[in-house]
Design an enzyme around this catalytic site. Structure first.
Site, mmCIF file in Angstrom:
data_model
loop_
_atom_site.group_PDB
_atom_site.id
_atom_site.type_symbol
_atom_site.label_atom_id
_atom_site.label_comp_id
_atom_site.label_asym_id
_atom_site.label_seq_id
_atom_site.Cartn_x
_atom_site.Cartn_y
_atom_site.Cartn_z
ATOM 1 N N ASP A 140 0.851 -1.196 0.000
ATOM 2 C CA ASP A 140 0.000 0.000 0.000
ATOM 3 C C ASP A 140 0.881 1.240 0.000
ATOM 4 O OD1 ASP A 140 -2.646 1.232 0.095
ATOM 5 O OD2 ASP A 140 -2.053 1.936 2.073
ATOM 6 N N GLU B 277 0.699 5.789 0.386
ATOM 7 C CA GLU B 277 -0.025 7.036 0.620
ATOM 8 C C GLU B 277 0.644 8.109 -0.228
ATOM 9 O OE1 GLU B 277 -2.781 7.082 2.218
ATOM 10 O OE2 GLU B 277 -2.616 5.082 3.100
ATOM 11 N N GLU C 218 -6.300 18.454 1.712
ATOM 12 C CA GLU C 218 -7.227 17.322 1.608
ATOM 13 C C GLU C 218 -6.493 15.983 1.742
ATOM 14 O OE1 GLU C 218 -6.480 18.908 -2.641
ATOM 15 O OE2 GLU C 218 -6.733 19.675 -0.591
ATOM 16 N N HIS D 47 -4.366 10.932 5.378
ATOM 17 C CA HIS D 47 -3.309 10.109 5.986
ATOM 18 C C HIS D 47 -2.630 10.747 7.195
ATOM 19 C CE1 HIS D 47 -0.746 12.738 3.622
ATOM 20 N NE2 HIS D 47 -1.127 12.173 2.480
ATOM 21 N N HIS E 133 -5.495 6.835 7.056
ATOM 22 C CA HIS E 133 -5.113 5.804 6.083
ATOM 23 C C HIS E 133 -3.603 5.605 6.129
ATOM 24 C CE1 HIS E 133 -8.905 5.875 3.329
ATOM 25 N NE2 HIS E 133 -9.209 6.102 4.596
ATOM 26 N N ASP F 254 -3.037 -0.341 6.740
ATOM 27 C CA ASP F 254 -3.885 -0.785 5.638
ATOM 28 C C ASP F 254 -3.393 -2.114 5.057
ATOM 29 O OD1 ASP F 254 -5.351 1.455 6.067
ATOM 30 O OD2 ASP F 254 -4.964 2.404 4.134
#
Length: 225
Positions: free
Chosen positions: A7, A9, A52, A57, A150, A155
């Site tokens: 994963d 970010e 945003e 995260h 996140h 995750d």
């Protein structure tokens, strides 16, 4: 089989619009079960952090400024994933960013054929249902209460559990110690059992006479041929 749950970010949605990776995490699994081996790096994107994205995260520009740039961790990342399949939730998104970063470093791209996209698997299994990570955790009763942001490694851990369920769920293992213990209990139970003498199965005189009388009532019984 070794697989890598992966994963990332990022600062946004499109690497070709100037967005960069800010965190990358990998979790090793064998036969769908995590081994405990992980790779995780925060990355300085060398740019500002959109508000945003930070809300998603929780990684600020100030925090990331003290971490290495992607080029400094790229080879370490490639060494960890090796040539094994990559389990990714919405693989197209993460691979688009990873390959953009790798190209910038002059390193080979990751072949999309290596990706196992859990979004595609979930859509096939549950047509019309929500297939984001939170929705799948709810469906499979996986605790995601700690997912306030996140985070890439968290995750990965959740996705590993989801992937296991999408692959058929946990199967009860064959415990050799338990099996041996059960066999020993059976032997001990048999040793304690009191054996009775075998019952005689020969017919008595009364039973023979009754059988003969019954045959007299039958027309040409085959027993007399």
């Amino acid at each position: 089989m070794r697989e890598i749950v992966l994963d990332t970010e990022t600062t946004g949605l499109d690497p070709y619009a100037g967005h960069r990776i800010v965190e990358i995490a990998c979790l090793e699994v064998y036969s769908h079960v995590p081994t405990g081996e992980t790779f995780r790096r925060y990355i300085n994107p060398e740019r500002d952090m959109p508000e945003e994205a930070e809300r998603i995260h929780g990684l600020s520009e100030e925090f990331l400024a003290g971490h290495p740039v992607f080029a400094e961790v790229a080879q370490e990342f490639l060494d960890f994933i090796g040539d094994d399949p990559l389990v990714i939730h919405n693989a197209q998104f993460d691979l688009k960013f990873l390959n953009a970063e790798l190209e910038t470093c002059g390193l080979p791209r990751i072949d999309v054929a290596r990706a196992i996209d859990t979004v595609a698997i979930a859509r096939q299994r549950f047509p019309g249902a929500q297939v984001n990570l939170d929705a799948l955790c709810r469906r499979f009763e996986i605790d995601n209460s700690s997912r306030t942001f996140h985070g890439a490694l968290l995750d990965c851990e959740l996705l590993a559990d989801v992937y296991l369920e999408l692959s058929g769920g946990r199967q009860p293992g064959f415990d050799l110690n338990a099996a041996a213990s059960t066999q020993q209990q059976i032997k001990q139970s048999s040793a304690k059992r009191t054996l009775r003498p075998a019952r005689s199965h020969s017919p008595t005189t009364e039973e023979i006479e009754a059988h003969t009388a019954m045959l007299e009532k039958l027309k040409e019984p085959i027993w007399r041929h």
